[in-house]
Design a protein around this motif. Sequence first.
Motif, PDB file in Angstrom:
ATOM      1  N   TYR A  58       0.815  -1.211   0.000  1.00 28.09           N
ATOM      2  CA  TYR A  58       0.000   0.000   0.000  1.00 28.09           C
ATOM      3  C   TYR A  58       0.856   1.272   0.000  1.00 28.09           C
ATOM      4  N   ILE A  62       0.785   4.340  -2.807  1.00 27.95           N
ATOM      5  CA  ILE A  62       0.501   5.742  -2.482  1.00 27.95           C
ATOM      6  C   ILE A  62       1.677   6.623  -2.912  1.00 27.95           C
ATOM      7  N   GLU A  86      -8.478   7.586  -2.787  1.00 27.85           N
ATOM      8  CA  GLU A  86      -7.065   7.610  -2.396  1.00 27.85           C
ATOM      9  C   GLU A  86      -6.281   8.594  -3.267  1.00 27.85           C
ATOM     10  N   CYS A  90      -4.407  12.262  -2.256  1.00 29.74           N
ATOM     11  CA  CYS A  90      -3.022  12.583  -2.634  1.00 29.74           C
ATOM     12  C   CYS A  90      -2.959  13.839  -3.505  1.00 29.74           C
ATOM     13  N   SER A 148     -11.781  14.734  -1.330  1.00 30.26           N
ATOM     14  CA  SER A 148     -11.413  13.619  -0.444  1.00 30.26           C
ATOM     15  C   SER A 148     -11.878  13.851   0.984  1.00 30.26           C
TER      16      SER A 148
END
Length: 168
Positions: A58, A62, A86, A90, A148
């Motif tokens: 993971y 990322i 996700e 970011c 997000s």
Amino acid sequence: IKEKNVDMLLQAVNRLRKIVPDIKCHVIGDGPERERLIGLAGEHGLLDNVKFFGFREYDEIIARMKSSKSLVLPSSREGFGMVVIEAFACGIPVITVKNQRNAASMLVSEGTGFVVDPDAKELSGAIRTIIADNVLHKKMSSAALDASRAYDWDKMVSELTQLYEELI
């Protein structure tokens, strides 16, 4: 798998390479299509532009996301699309495709990325727009971060708790 439409992404990268010769595309994941797709990338001379990484931890996913200009999810069949949230967290705009079986496309608004027809030409156009227009990219990155926040874990738990309390 075939529904992920990685072959369409390879076609889009092949189109873009003519304009952006140093374009890089990282394909993360594994499946029954992997060898065919690597072969297809080789046939089109894309192995300097496209890297296949298989499954990754993971944290590495990322990190790769954060170093990217965009997340491209050309899947015609996708569930909720956690990867979209996700990417947003970011600050990465998302490009995905229109399909009634692609629920992830409902997460992407005009300000956070693009939802295009499942076509290599349209896909490459959206990618080019994001990587070529730094002002737009910055705006989309900011909008993605804002989007997000709606999926913040603490916020969602609080809202769910409130809903349960109202139902009792």
